[in-house]
Design a protein around this motif. Structure first.
Motif, short mmCIF file in Angstrom:
data_model
loop_
_atom_site.label_atom_id
_atom_site.label_comp_id
_atom_site.label_asym_id
_atom_site.label_seq_id
_atom_site.Cartn_x
_atom_site.Cartn_y
_atom_site.Cartn_z
N TRP A 19 0.91 -1.34 -0.32
CA TRP A 19 0.08 -0.08 0.49
C TRP A 19 0.74 1.23 -0.31
CZ3 TRP A 19 -0.38 4.66 3.43
CH2 TRP A 19 -1.58 5.34 2.65
N THR A 20 1.47 1.56 0.60
CA THR A 20 2.50 2.94 0.60
C THR A 20 3.31 2.75 -0.19
OG1 THR A 20 3.08 1.84 3.08
CG2 THR A 20 4.16 3.31 2.30
N ALA A 21 3.91 2.07 -1.58
CA ALA A 21 4.95 2.08 -2.21
C ALA A 21 3.63 2.34 -3.66
CB ALA A 21 5.14 0.51 -2.85
N GLY A 22 2.56 1.55 -3.44
CA GLY A 22 1.62 2.50 -4.22
C GLY A 22 1.07 3.62 -3.73
N LEU A 23 0.84 4.34 -2.54
CA LEU A 23 0.94 5.39 -2.51
C LEU A 23 1.76 6.33 -2.65
CD1 LEU A 23 -0.17 7.89 -0.87
CD2 LEU A 23 1.06 7.51 1.13
N LEU A 24 3.37 6.38 -3.15
CA LEU A 24 4.56 7.30 -3.73
C LEU A 24 4.25 7.51 -4.89
CD1 LEU A 24 6.79 6.12 -0.41
CD2 LEU A 24 5.18 7.68 -0.40
N GLY A 25 4.39 6.22 -5.27
CA GLY A 25 4.29 6.26 -6.53
C GLY A 25 3.09 7.11 -7.51
#
Length: 527
Positions: free
Chosen positions: A80-86
């Protein structure tokens, strides 16, 4: 008799920003609602200009909260966090927050020894979308965690360098003002040239040479823009303005990668009418928008001004620039010449093209309390959250089939408008209304509308009737558009026809229509 399995039974829509059920006070003392960690981080991320002070929260406290949330979720929920940052760097158009978030993501996962999920290298690469950003991320890392840069950061930066470095980016971004020059970054991350770009090896060697041996570095013949640039830089200062005024001068400047930012320094003199007219054809849409006042002061001719107007109002250019709507309001305020009014109005309209066209009757409430009049960022413009709220609220009202537009603070009042009227004209009718009695505004203006939208920072003052959303019958959807990302919300969210969104992206706009069609609102990068 069936109680649940009937023809009129419908699924309860849900949305991603969710409250936990626990309460905490708003900054104005209202009974606020705590959000879960993912919701808190999302709302903060899409509204956080790093190091920016807000009305209630210092820049340091805000940045610390952001970093803590990223670090915690990088370990507990890396996908989830990687998706948010991208998404944040891409469609969300939040540059600095995404770079800081990627660095904190990597640091947290390395410190925890975490495995699985998106790799640290992939996350770093995903947030680097402009040629100067590898240096920005490395500067942040070394300023916070020291000069020892871990391999995942180096490899992610190297991947981005291969994508982003080309001759014109070298000329534009590799300047002496930068702490990390292109050559420094190449030395640090050891990026190998992209095999599909046969010219990149020579570009990398030249970047290293001009960093360490600037007096003797010779641009490779395979990159003519660098040669052309070197020739122009070698011209005596007294001869340079003649290049600008000569036939084909604009083409020569463009072929040499001379940007508008560099032209005044190259001329070593003022940006007069001829200088602007020579460089305008090669300027991007947002660079044009930022310089409209300069064009007027220099006396740019009507023919060139018409070219500027056509470019800044072109819908494809507006979409490509990924600028927030309030940038066009800032330009309108700072460049009041009538010849820019209509193009800026068009550009603003294009930037709001995906605001939902809602059926039925809609109540739109726009927060104009004192806390909303804090500037968006110390170094960006004088615009405020109140401006952003007014733009978005007005666009919602204009697009809706039947809407009441209300501004509120200590008091509240209708904002009159006509269908098809100029957004910029309607904005002139908004004022500064003091405190934040959101509950009273809802109670005064809700008249059996089909939905209620509140554009606010959610920091409402206590009211004996309770929170603002409790004033609306449970079957009527209430959508809150959060513009500041504070910890406490003004009501429950995530289910039960109570939803909170943030950001001014296409995917954020789509959520209202999605929910009302019976679907579930998802995080924008999962929608």
């Amino acid at each position: 008799m069936a109680r649940f399995n009937t023809r009129t039974a419908t699924a309860q829509p849900v949305s991603p920003v969710t409250t936990t059920g626990r309460t905490l006070p708003t900054y104005e003392g209202g009974r606020g609602r705590e959000r879960d960690a993912r919701s808190e981080l999302f709302l903060l991320a899409v509204s956080n200009f790093v190091t920016q002070h807000t009305f209630y929260e210092s820049g340091t406290d805000r940045d610390d909260r952001f970093a803590r949330l990223v670090r915690d979720l990088a370990v507990s929920d890396p996908e989830w966090t990687a998706g948010l940052l991208g998404w944040l760097r891409g469609e969300g158009s939040m540059r600095t927050a995404s770079l800081v978030g990627a660095a904190e993501y990597v640091q947290a996962r390395l410190a925890a020894g975490a495995t699985g999920g998106p790799s640290n290298r992939q996350v770093v690469d995903s947030v680097l979308q402009r040629p100067d950003e590898p240096g920005e991320l490395l500067a942040y890392w070394t300023s916070v965690y020291g000069r020892a840069v871990p391999k995942p950061v180096k490899r992610g930066v190297a991947d981005a360098v291969r994508r982003l470095y080309h001759a014109k980016s070298l000329l534009k971004y590799d300047t002496a003002a930068k702490g990390y020059r292109f050559g420094d970054i190449l030395n640090l991350v050891h990026a190998a040239p992209d095999p599909d770009k046969p010219w990149q090896g020579e570009l990398f060697r030249y970047a290293l040479d001009r960093r360490h041996h600037p007096d003797t570095a010779v641009p490779p013949a395979s990159l003519p823009v660098l040669t052309a640039h070197r020739e122009l830089m070698a011209l005596p200062v007294a001869e340079r303005r003649a290049v600008v005024t000569a036939p084909g001068g604009a083409e020569r400047l463009a072929a040499a990668g001379i940007t508008w930012e560099a032209l005044a320094g190259w001329l070593q003199g003022p940006m007069d009418k001829a200088a602007w007219e020579a460089v305008i054809p090669s300027m991007g849409a947002m660079a044009l928008v930022r310089n409209l006042r300069n064009f007027d002061e220099a006396g740019v001719c009507d023919e060139v001004a018409a070219q500027v107007a056509a470019k800044i109002s072109d819908p494809q250019q507006v979409a490509r620039s990924r600028q927030f709507p309030f940038r066009y309001l800032a330009a309108h305020r700072h460049a009041p010449s009538l010849r820019w009014s209509w193009p800026l109005e068009q550009a603003l309209g294009h930037s709001l093209a995906n605001v939902p066209a809602l059926p039925g009757r809609t109540l739109v409430l726009v927060d104009r309390s004192g806390s909303m009049f804090w500037t968006q960022s110390r170094d960006r413009s004088e615009l405020t959250r109140a401006d952003a709220a007014a733009i978005f609220g007005t666009a919602l009202a204009l697009r809706a089939a039947d809407a009441d537009l209300v501004q509120f603070g200590t008091t509240s009042a209708n904002v009159e408008f006509r269908k098809g009227e100029s957004v910029l004209k309607i904005l002139e009718r908004f004022g500064d209304l003091g405190g934040t009695d959101t509950t009273d505004a809802v109670r005064r203006h809700y008249k059996k509308h089909d939905r209620v939208l509140i554009v606010t920072d959610e920091q409402y003052a206590p009211n004996r009737h309770g929170d603002p959303t409790a004033q609306i019958p449970a079957h009527v959807p209430v959508y809150t558009w959060n513009l500041e990302g504070y910890r406490a919300g003004h009501g429950p969210s995530g289910s039960g026809n109570r939803h909170v969104f943030a950001g001014l992206s296409d995917s954020a706009f789509r959520m209202v229509s999605l929910i009302e069609r019976g679907g579930d609102g998802r995080w924008p990068w999962l929608a």
